[in-house]
Scaffold this motif. Structure first.
Motif, short mmCIF file in Angstrom:
data_model
loop_
_atom_site.label_atom_id
_atom_site.label_comp_id
_atom_site.label_asym_id
_atom_site.label_seq_id
_atom_site.Cartn_x
_atom_site.Cartn_y
_atom_site.Cartn_z
N GLU A 101 0.83 -1.21 0.00
CA GLU A 101 0.00 0.00 0.00
C GLU A 101 0.87 1.26 0.00
O GLU A 101 0.53 2.24 -0.67
CB GLU A 101 -0.94 -0.01 1.21
N ILE A 102 1.97 1.26 0.73
CA ILE A 102 2.88 2.40 0.71
C ILE A 102 3.40 2.63 -0.70
O ILE A 102 3.44 3.77 -1.19
CB ILE A 102 4.05 2.20 1.71
N ARG A 103 3.77 1.55 -1.36
CA ARG A 103 4.25 1.68 -2.75
C ARG A 103 3.16 2.23 -3.66
O ARG A 103 3.43 3.07 -4.54
CB ARG A 103 4.74 0.33 -3.26
N ARG A 104 1.92 1.77 -3.48
CA ARG A 104 0.81 2.26 -4.30
C ARG A 104 0.58 3.75 -4.07
O ARG A 104 0.45 4.53 -5.01
CB ARG A 104 -0.48 1.49 -3.99
N ILE A 105 0.53 4.16 -2.80
CA ILE A 105 0.30 5.57 -2.48
C ILE A 105 1.44 6.43 -3.03
O ILE A 105 1.19 7.49 -3.61
CB ILE A 105 0.15 5.76 -0.96
N ALA A 106 2.67 5.97 -2.85
CA ALA A 106 3.81 6.73 -3.35
C ALA A 106 3.72 6.93 -4.86
O ALA A 106 3.96 8.03 -5.37
CB ALA A 106 5.12 6.02 -2.99
N LEU B 69 3.93 13.37 3.74
CA LEU B 69 3.81 12.47 4.89
C LEU B 69 2.36 12.36 5.33
O LEU B 69 1.90 11.28 5.69
CB LEU B 69 4.69 12.97 6.05
N THR B 70 1.64 13.47 5.30
CA THR B 70 0.23 13.47 5.69
C THR B 70 -0.60 12.63 4.72
O THR B 70 -1.44 11.83 5.13
CB THR B 70 -0.32 14.91 5.77
N VAL B 71 -0.37 12.80 3.43
CA VAL B 71 -1.08 12.02 2.41
C VAL B 71 -0.83 10.53 2.64
O VAL B 71 -1.75 9.71 2.60
CB VAL B 71 -0.66 12.45 0.99
N LEU B 72 0.42 10.19 2.90
CA LEU B 72 0.78 8.79 3.14
C LEU B 72 0.10 8.25 4.40
O LEU B 72 -0.51 7.19 4.38
CB LEU B 72 2.30 8.65 3.24
N ALA B 73 0.17 9.02 5.48
CA ALA B 73 -0.43 8.58 6.75
C ALA B 73 -1.94 8.42 6.63
O ALA B 73 -2.51 7.41 7.05
CB ALA B 73 -0.09 9.56 7.86
N VAL B 74 -2.60 9.39 6.02
CA VAL B 74 -4.06 9.33 5.88
C VAL B 74 -4.45 8.16 4.97
O VAL B 74 -5.41 7.44 5.25
CB VAL B 74 -4.62 10.67 5.35
N GLY B 75 -3.72 7.95 3.91
CA GLY B 75 -3.99 6.82 3.02
C GLY B 75 -3.90 5.50 3.76
O GLY B 75 -4.74 4.62 3.58
N LEU B 76 -2.87 5.35 4.59
CA LEU B 76 -2.70 4.13 5.36
C LEU B 76 -3.79 3.99 6.43
O LEU B 76 -4.32 2.89 6.65
CB LEU B 76 -1.32 4.08 6.00
N ASN C 162 -6.83 5.18 6.30
CA ASN C 162 -8.08 4.83 5.62
C ASN C 162 -8.09 3.39 5.14
O ASN C 162 -9.09 2.68 5.29
CB ASN C 162 -8.32 5.76 4.44
N ARG C 163 -6.99 2.94 4.59
CA ARG C 163 -6.92 1.58 4.04
C ARG C 163 -7.00 0.52 5.13
O ARG C 163 -7.66 -0.49 4.99
CB ARG C 163 -5.63 1.43 3.23
N PHE C 164 -6.30 0.76 6.24
CA PHE C 164 -6.20 -0.26 7.29
C PHE C 164 -7.09 0.03 8.50
O PHE C 164 -7.09 -0.73 9.46
CB PHE C 164 -4.74 -0.44 7.72
N ARG C 165 -7.85 1.13 8.45
CA ARG C 165 -8.78 1.48 9.53
C ARG C 165 -8.09 1.56 10.88
O ARG C 165 -8.52 0.96 11.86
CB ARG C 165 -9.94 0.48 9.59
N VAL C 166 -6.97 2.31 10.91
CA VAL C 166 -6.23 2.54 12.14
C VAL C 166 -5.99 4.04 12.30
O VAL C 166 -6.17 4.80 11.34
CB VAL C 166 -4.87 1.80 12.15
N ALA D 262 1.23 -2.16 10.90
CA ALA D 262 0.90 -3.56 11.19
C ALA D 262 0.61 -3.75 12.68
O ALA D 262 -0.30 -4.49 13.05
CB ALA D 262 2.03 -4.47 10.73
N MET D 263 1.38 -3.08 13.53
CA MET D 263 1.15 -3.18 14.97
C MET D 263 -0.21 -2.59 15.34
O MET D 263 -0.95 -3.16 16.13
CB MET D 263 2.26 -2.45 15.73
N ARG D 264 -0.56 -1.45 14.75
CA ARG D 264 -1.87 -0.82 15.02
C ARG D 264 -3.00 -1.73 14.53
O ARG D 264 -4.04 -1.82 15.17
CB ARG D 264 -1.96 0.55 14.36
N VAL D 265 -2.82 -2.38 13.40
CA VAL D 265 -3.83 -3.31 12.88
C VAL D 265 -4.02 -4.46 13.86
O VAL D 265 -5.15 -4.83 14.21
CB VAL D 265 -3.45 -3.84 11.48
#
Length: 91
Positions: A11-16, A43-50, A52-56, A77-80
């Motif tokens: 997902e990080i690769r996709r967002i990037a 960094l904000t775009v990346l964090a928000v994307g993650l 939203n995707r992982f619901r954390v 992964a730890m938050r998930v």
């Protein structure tokens, strides 16, 4: 958790690539600021994307220890895992 880390990396690769228009290869050892050249907006775009995707939720305190793509993958992964444990613990 290893599967989740791999999923987060994907997902990080996709967002990037798709949202941040990063054209290079994204490796776990890459520094988010230096190698991916992310600024505060990136960094904000990346964090928000993650989030939203992982619901954390990722906090500013979380960000203190995150420098590399791998650091971020492991944090998400730890938050998930924590969110799944909380759901499983509820009656």
């Amino acid at each position: 958790m290893a599967d989740t880390v791999t999923e987060v990396m994907t997902e990080i690769r996709r967002i990037a690539r798709e949202e941040l228009e990063f054209e290079g290869v994204v490796e776990p050892s890459h520094d988010l600021l230096r190698d991916l050249q992310l600024d505060s907006l990136g960094l904000t775009v990346l964090a928000v994307g993650l989030e939203n995707r992982f619901r954390v939720m990722l906090s500013e305190e979380d960000a203190q220890g995150v420098r590399t793509v791998e650091d971020l993958s492991r944090l998400v992964a730890m938050r998930v895992a924590e969110s799944h444990a909380e759901v499983g613990a509820q009656p």
